[in-house]
Design a protein around this motif. Structure first.
Motif, short mmCIF file in Angstrom:
data_model
loop_
_atom_site.label_atom_id
_atom_site.label_comp_id
_atom_site.label_asym_id
_atom_site.label_seq_id
_atom_site.Cartn_x
_atom_site.Cartn_y
_atom_site.Cartn_z
N MET A 267 -10.67 43.59 13.95
CA MET A 267 -10.24 42.41 13.31
C MET A 267 -11.75 41.91 12.44
O MET A 267 -12.44 42.20 12.18
N GLU A 268 -11.41 40.51 12.48
CA GLU A 268 -13.05 39.58 11.34
C GLU A 268 -14.17 39.80 12.57
O GLU A 268 -13.65 39.88 13.14
N LEU A 269 -15.18 40.51 11.73
CA LEU A 269 -16.66 39.78 12.54
C LEU A 269 -16.82 38.92 12.46
O LEU A 269 -17.22 37.92 11.43
N MET A 270 -17.25 38.81 14.24
CA MET A 270 -17.73 36.94 14.25
C MET A 270 -19.24 37.14 14.98
O MET A 270 -19.59 38.30 14.85
N ASP A 271 -19.69 36.61 15.52
CA ASP A 271 -21.21 36.05 15.48
C ASP A 271 -21.17 36.74 17.06
O ASP A 271 -22.26 36.72 17.98
N GLY A 272 -19.89 35.99 18.34
CA GLY A 272 -19.77 36.38 19.63
C GLY A 272 -19.37 34.45 19.76
O GLY A 272 -18.31 34.70 19.05
N ASP A 273 -18.75 35.00 21.39
CA ASP A 273 -17.78 33.85 22.02
C ASP A 273 -19.60 32.40 22.22
O ASP A 273 -19.99 32.24 22.35
N LEU A 274 -17.99 31.20 22.40
CA LEU A 274 -18.32 30.28 22.61
C LEU A 274 -19.16 29.75 23.68
O LEU A 274 -20.19 29.15 23.50
N GLN B 69 -14.87 31.60 26.35
CA GLN B 69 -14.86 32.99 26.03
C GLN B 69 -13.81 33.44 25.31
O GLN B 69 -13.92 34.44 24.25
N ASN B 70 -12.94 32.37 24.77
CA ASN B 70 -11.82 33.39 23.92
C ASN B 70 -11.70 32.39 22.55
O ASN B 70 -10.93 32.25 21.96
N ILE B 71 -13.27 31.64 22.67
CA ILE B 71 -13.09 31.29 21.20
C ILE B 71 -14.37 31.49 20.43
O ILE B 71 -15.46 31.78 21.58
N ALA C 171 -9.30 33.40 19.41
CA ALA C 171 -9.03 34.46 19.25
C ALA C 171 -8.21 34.68 20.09
O ALA C 171 -8.12 33.86 21.86
N ASP C 172 -8.20 36.02 21.03
CA ASP C 172 -7.13 36.69 22.13
C ASP C 172 -6.04 36.28 22.52
O ASP C 172 -6.02 35.11 23.66
N PHE C 173 -5.21 36.29 21.64
CA PHE C 173 -3.59 36.09 22.35
C PHE C 173 -3.79 37.30 23.51
O PHE C 173 -1.53 37.20 23.46
N HIS D 294 -16.94 43.76 26.55
CA HIS D 294 -15.91 43.83 26.94
C HIS D 294 -14.71 42.91 27.05
O HIS D 294 -15.09 42.25 28.42
N GLY D 295 -13.17 43.24 27.80
CA GLY D 295 -12.95 42.15 28.33
C GLY D 295 -11.59 43.16 29.49
O GLY D 295 -11.95 44.30 29.49
N SER D 296 -10.74 42.30 30.29
CA SER D 296 -10.32 43.28 31.11
C SER D 296 -9.66 44.65 29.99
O SER D 296 -8.56 44.86 31.54
N PHE D 297 -8.59 44.57 28.97
CA PHE D 297 -7.82 45.15 28.76
C PHE D 297 -8.68 46.04 27.89
O PHE D 297 -7.85 47.23 27.31
N MET E 246 -14.10 46.66 15.88
CA MET E 246 -12.56 46.96 16.18
C MET E 246 -12.66 46.53 17.93
O MET E 246 -13.60 47.27 18.93
N LYS E 247 -11.23 46.59 18.51
CA LYS E 247 -10.71 46.23 19.90
C LYS E 247 -10.24 48.02 19.81
O LYS E 247 -9.35 48.07 19.60
N THR E 248 -10.55 47.81 20.97
CA THR E 248 -9.84 49.45 21.91
C THR E 248 -9.08 49.38 22.52
O THR E 248 -10.14 49.14 23.72
P1 ATP Z 1 -10.45 39.01 28.23
O1 ATP Z 1 -9.83 39.46 26.94
O2 ATP Z 1 -10.51 39.63 29.53
O3 ATP Z 1 -9.57 37.86 28.76
P2 ATP Z 1 -12.09 38.55 26.40
O4 ATP Z 1 -11.39 37.62 25.50
O5 ATP Z 1 -13.92 37.96 26.47
O6 ATP Z 1 -11.77 38.91 28.04
P3 ATP Z 1 -12.74 40.76 24.18
O7 ATP Z 1 -11.62 39.20 24.04
O8 ATP Z 1 -12.26 41.60 25.03
O9 ATP Z 1 -12.71 40.14 26.01
O10 ATP Z 1 -13.99 40.06 23.66
C1 ATP Z 1 -14.88 40.58 24.28
C2 ATP Z 1 -16.05 39.88 23.73
O11 ATP Z 1 -16.34 40.64 23.01
C3 ATP Z 1 -15.48 38.65 23.85
O12 ATP Z 1 -16.14 38.05 24.66
C4 ATP Z 1 -16.98 38.81 22.40
O13 ATP Z 1 -18.38 37.75 22.82
C5 ATP Z 1 -16.61 40.05 21.70
N1 ATP Z 1 -15.78 39.96 20.76
C6 ATP Z 1 -14.24 40.14 20.87
N2 ATP Z 1 -13.93 39.98 18.98
C7 ATP Z 1 -15.31 39.59 18.46
C8 ATP Z 1 -14.86 39.93 17.21
N3 ATP Z 1 -14.24 39.53 16.68
N4 ATP Z 1 -16.54 39.87 16.71
C9 ATP Z 1 -17.74 39.36 17.60
N5 ATP Z 1 -17.14 39.69 19.07
C10 ATP Z 1 -16.29 39.83 19.52
#
Ligand code: ATP
Length: 278
Positions: free
Chosen positions: A65-72, A122-124, A144-146, A4-7, A22-24
């Protein structure tokens, strides 16, 4: 839940028979959602996260969104724990290839007149392809995360409110200054804020550390405005050091554009490959 992120929150779900992310978003973040979606929609590039579908109603908004394995960032933490010796998360050749992928994604965004403005590890997002038999893992990265992006076509000026939302550790000095007082450098060179943050991402990839680790926000601001930058490791190639230092220039016009960054990283990738081969 994936994170989860700030939004909003991100979940793994099955959609039309495939696993996707799925981002909600709820309530007051609707405007942020619509801004993010309008930017992501229609963008297709190997190093940019694809938006597949979205839906919005009065209470909540969802994007698929397409599913990834996590963030960098998480991948780097995992790699460093595995090493256990405090060493860097990637070899120089792997790191250079990763930087090149991010730079290619950023070049595409800039060609579409999109400024990211919140580029950080965190946004890659990463896709990990493991080849267990040979003990090798290939990492494909996607920008990611625009949520904080803004097309130059829509606006050439930035509101203080929007600027304040970026993350200080990765933020260009003119963007920091602009959040307290107007500094027209960021308006004259809107794309160059991403080159500065890209330099910070390179530092993260090379060291596995966040920039200015241990410093508080106000200390980072003072340091960056005085020209202070993170210490790059000694053992990196000189050309890579010059590239990152150029990205960190206090003067936005002196920072390279992403077409030049990509050209240099392609050269470095190739040169490293040739050296490793011989
Ligand atoms: P903020 O929105 O505050 O900048 P954030 O980028 O970490 O923070 P989100 O974009 O909501 O917030 O993502 C939260 C976390 O969910 C990410 O750090 C990532 O680990 C995971 N995530 C997001 N999108 C995907 C995706 N498409 N596939 C797999 N994991 C994802």
């Amino acid at each position: 839940m994936l994170g989860h992120g700030s939004f909003g929150t991100v979940h793994k779900v099955r959609w039309l028979g495939v696993e996707v992310a799925m981002k909600t978003f709820q309530g007051s973040s609707t405007q942020d959602f619509l801004r993010e979606v309008s930017i992501l929609e229609g963008l297709r590039h190997p190093y940019i996260l694809s938006l597949l579908w979205y839906k919005t109603d009065a209470r909540k908004c969802q994007i698929i969104m397409e599913l990834m394995d996590g963030d960098l960032y998480s991948l780097m933490q995992e790699r460093m724990e595995e090493c256990g010796n405090g060493g860097p998360p990637f070899s120089i050749s792997e790191a250079t290839h990763m930087m090149l992928q991010v730079a290619e994604g950023m070049l595409f965004l800039h060609e579409k007149k999109i400024v990211h403005r919140d580029l950080k590890s965190q946004n890659i997002l990463v896709k990990r392809m493991k080849y267990k038999e040979v003990g090798f893992e290939h990492v494909h990265v996607k920008v990611a995360d625009f949520g904080l992006s803004k097309t130059k076509a829509r606006s050439t000026t930035y509101s203080n409110q929007t600027l304040n939302q970026g993350t200080t550790r990765w933020m260009a000095p003119e963007l920091i200054r602009m959040s307290s007082a107007m500094d027209d450098l960021a308006v004259k060179h809107p794309f160059k804020v991403d080159a500065f943050s890209f330099g910070m991402v390179c530092f993260e990839i090379l060291t596995g550390e966040v920039p200015f680790s241990g410093l508080r926000s106000y200390e980072i601001i003072q340091t960056v405005l005085r020209g202070g930058r993170p210490q790059l490791p000694d053992q990196i190639p000189d050309r890579l050091r010059y590239l990152i230092e150029a990205c960190w220039s206090s003067e936005p016009s002196k920072r390279p554009r992403f077409d030049d960054i990509c050209a240099e990283l392609r050269h470095l990738s190739c040169a490293h490959f040739m050296t490793a081969e011989t």
